[in-house]
Design a protein around this motif. Structure first.
Motif, PDB file in Angstrom:
ATOM      1  N   ARG A 163      72.088  65.996  -2.522  1.00 33.17           N
ATOM      2  CA  ARG A 163      70.912  66.842  -2.267  1.00 33.17           C
ATOM      3  C   ARG A 163      71.068  67.592  -0.944  1.00 33.17           C
ATOM      4  O   ARG A 163      70.694  68.758  -0.817  1.00 33.17           O
ATOM      5  N   ALA A 164      71.621  66.922   0.056  1.00 32.60           N
ATOM      6  CA  ALA A 164      71.842  67.576   1.344  1.00 32.60           C
ATOM      7  C   ALA A 164      72.876  68.697   1.251  1.00 32.60           C
ATOM      8  O   ALA A 164      72.850  69.642   2.040  1.00 32.60           O
ATOM      9  N   LEU A 165      73.767  68.595   0.260  1.00 27.73           N
ATOM     10  CA  LEU A 165      74.841  69.589   0.114  1.00 27.73           C
ATOM     11  C   LEU A 165      74.442  70.807  -0.723  1.00 27.73           C
ATOM     12  O   LEU A 165      75.189  71.788  -0.772  1.00 27.73           O
ATOM     13  N   MET A 166      73.275  70.776  -1.364  1.00 33.29           N
ATOM     14  CA  MET A 166      72.935  71.781  -2.372  1.00 33.29           C
ATOM     15  C   MET A 166      72.930  73.211  -1.852  1.00 33.29           C
ATOM     16  O   MET A 166      73.264  74.141  -2.567  1.00 33.29           O
ATOM     17  N   LEU A 167      72.562  73.420  -0.597  1.00 31.77           N
ATOM     18  CA  LEU A 167      72.457  74.782  -0.064  1.00 31.77           C
ATOM     19  C   LEU A 167      73.654  75.160   0.810  1.00 31.77           C
ATOM     20  O   LEU A 167      73.588  76.098   1.597  1.00 31.77           O
ATOM     21  N   ASP A 168      74.761  74.418   0.656  1.00 31.80           N
ATOM     22  CA  ASP A 168      75.985  74.675   1.426  1.00 31.80           C
ATOM     23  C   ASP A 168      75.725  74.745   2.931  1.00 31.80           C
ATOM     24  O   ASP A 168      75.999  75.758   3.583  1.00 31.80           O
ATOM     25  N   PRO A 169      75.180  73.671   3.502  1.00 31.14           N
ATOM     26  CA  PRO A 169      74.864  73.683   4.930  1.00 31.14           C
ATOM     27  C   PRO A 169      76.108  73.649   5.800  1.00 31.14           C
ATOM     28  O   PRO A 169      77.199  73.302   5.331  1.00 31.14           O
ATOM     29  N   LYS A 170      75.943  73.995   7.059  1.00 32.55           N
ATOM     30  CA  LYS A 170      77.028  73.884   8.031  1.00 32.55           C
ATOM     31  C   LYS A 170      76.938  72.544   8.775  1.00 32.55           C
ATOM     32  O   LYS A 170      77.947  72.033   9.248  1.00 32.55           O
ATOM     33  N   ILE A 171      75.703  72.027   8.882  1.00 36.87           N
ATOM     34  CA  ILE A 171      75.468  70.781   9.617  1.00 36.87           C
ATOM     35  C   ILE A 171      74.639  69.829   8.759  1.00 36.87           C
ATOM     36  O   ILE A 171      73.662  70.249   8.133  1.00 36.87           O
ATOM     37  N   ILE A 172      75.039  68.572   8.733  1.00 38.09           N
ATOM     38  CA  ILE A 172      74.234  67.535   8.073  1.00 38.09           C
ATOM     39  C   ILE A 172      73.851  66.491   9.123  1.00 38.09           C
ATOM     40  O   ILE A 172      74.708  66.002   9.866  1.00 38.09           O
ATOM     41  N   ILE A 173      72.558  66.194   9.170  1.00 38.95           N
ATOM     42  CA  ILE A 173      72.056  65.151  10.064  1.00 38.95           C
ATOM     43  C   ILE A 173      71.792  63.901   9.235  1.00 38.95           C
ATOM     44  O   ILE A 173      71.043  63.940   8.263  1.00 38.95           O
TER      45      ILE A 173
END
Length: 261
Positions: A163-173
Motif C-alpha cells: 500500500r505504501a508503494l502504490m503511488l511510487d513514493p521516493k521516501i517511505i517512513i
C-alpha cells in the motif's frame, strides 16, 4: 554537489495544553530539529516513548501540522497543505496492520484506494498496478480478493508495504513497523524492505526504539530525547563511540536485553 532528497530545517511542534490564569500554555513536543536524507539512504530515528519520534514522522508525512521550520524536497519547499503532492512523495507504514488496514475492504480494494484518490488511472490500469505491487512484496495476484482477517500477520504487513508503494513514493517512513512481528517474520520484512530499496531506489526513515534492528538496517541515526535531538551520526560511529549519555544508555539497555534473551 548533489542536493539531498529531503532537507528539514528547524522543524518544531508545540501543543496547546490549556490556560494558566488567562495565559495560554503550550507543551514543546519537538524542539527545533534539522537533518538531511539522501537518495537510497536509510535514516533511523530512535528514542523512548514520548521522545517525539512519532510526532516527527507524522509531520513529515503530512498527518500533522508543524509549528515552525521548513521541509525541502529535492530543493523545493514542500508545502504543508499540499497533501496530494506529499501523498505521492512520502508514504508511511504503520506499526499495526490490524488497525491500519480496513477489515471491510479486500486487499485489492485497500491497494486500489490510493490510486483512485490520487491518480487518473482507469480501473484496468489500477488493477494491473495492484497486481504488480502484490508481486513486488512476495504475494500472489489472488491475494487481492482476500480480506485482511484471511491472511497471516506477516502477510498483512506485506500488504501494508504494498500500500505504501502504490503511488511510487521516493521516501517511505516506517513507524515501529516491525514491533508487533515475531523474529522470523521481522527478518523477512526487513529483507523485503532492503530488496525494494535496491530495486526502486527508495529512501527510508525508520522510526524505532529497537537498537538491534536499526544497527543492521540504517545508514545513519538520529537520537531524540524528550523532544530534543541529542545526537546524530552514522550508524557505525554512533554504535562504536556514542557521545551522549542517553545514547549510551539506549545501547547498553538493548545489549543487556539481547543477552538475557
Amino acid at each position: 554537489m548533489t542536493s539531498p532528497l529531503l532537507k528539514v530545517n528547524q522543524l518544531s511542534k508545540t501543543f496547546f495544553s490549556g490556560y494558566k490564569g488567562f495565559k495560554r500554555q503550550y507543551n514543546q513536543a519537538l524542539e527545533p530539529i534539522s537533518f538531511e536524507l539522501n537518495r537510497g539512504e536509510t535514516l533511523a530515528i530512535v528514542g523512548e516513548t514520548g521522545s517525539g519520534k512519532s510526532t516527527l514522522a507524522r509531520i513529515l508525512v503530512g498527518a500533522e501540522e508543524r509549528s515552525s521550520g521548513e521541509i525541502l524536497f529535492e530543493g523545493e519547499v514542500l508545502e504543508s497543505r499540499n497533501l496530494k503532492q506529499r501523498c505521492k512523495l512520502i508514504r508511511m507504514i504503520f506499526q499495526d496492520p490490524n488497525t491500519s488496514l480496513n477489515p471491510r475492504l479486500t486487499v485489492g480494494e485497500l491497494l486500489d484506494e490510493p490510486l483512485r484518490f490520487n491518480t487518473n488511472l482507469d480501473k484496468h490500469a489500477r488493477r494491473n498496478q495492484v497486481v504488480d505491487r502484490l508481486k513486488k512484496v512476495g504475494l500472489l495476484p489472488e491475494h487481492a480478493d482476500f480480506y485482511p482477517h484471511m491472511i497471516s500477520e506477516g502477510m498483512k504487513q506485506r500488504v501494508a508495504v504494498a500500500r505504501a508503494l502504490m503511488l511510487d513514493p521516493k521516501i517511505i517512513i516506517a513507524d515501529e513497523a516491525l514491533t508487533a512481528l515475531d523474529l522470523s517474520v521481522r527478518s523477512q520484512i526487513l529483507n523485503l524492505l532492503l530488496k525494494l530499496q535496491q530495486e526502486m531506489g527508495l529512501s527510508y526513515i525508520f522510526v524505532s526504539h529497537n537498537m538491534n534492528i536499526i544497527r543492521h538496517f540504517s545508514d545513519k541515526i538520529m537520537v531524540l530525547h524528550q523532544g530534543k535531538m541529542v545526537e546524530k551520526a552514522t550508524t557505525e560511529k554512533l554504535f562504536n563511540a556514542p557521545q551522549h549519555e542517553y545514547t549510551q544508555r539506549l545501547i547498553q539497555e538493548q545489549t543487556m536485553f539481547s543477552y538475557k534473551r
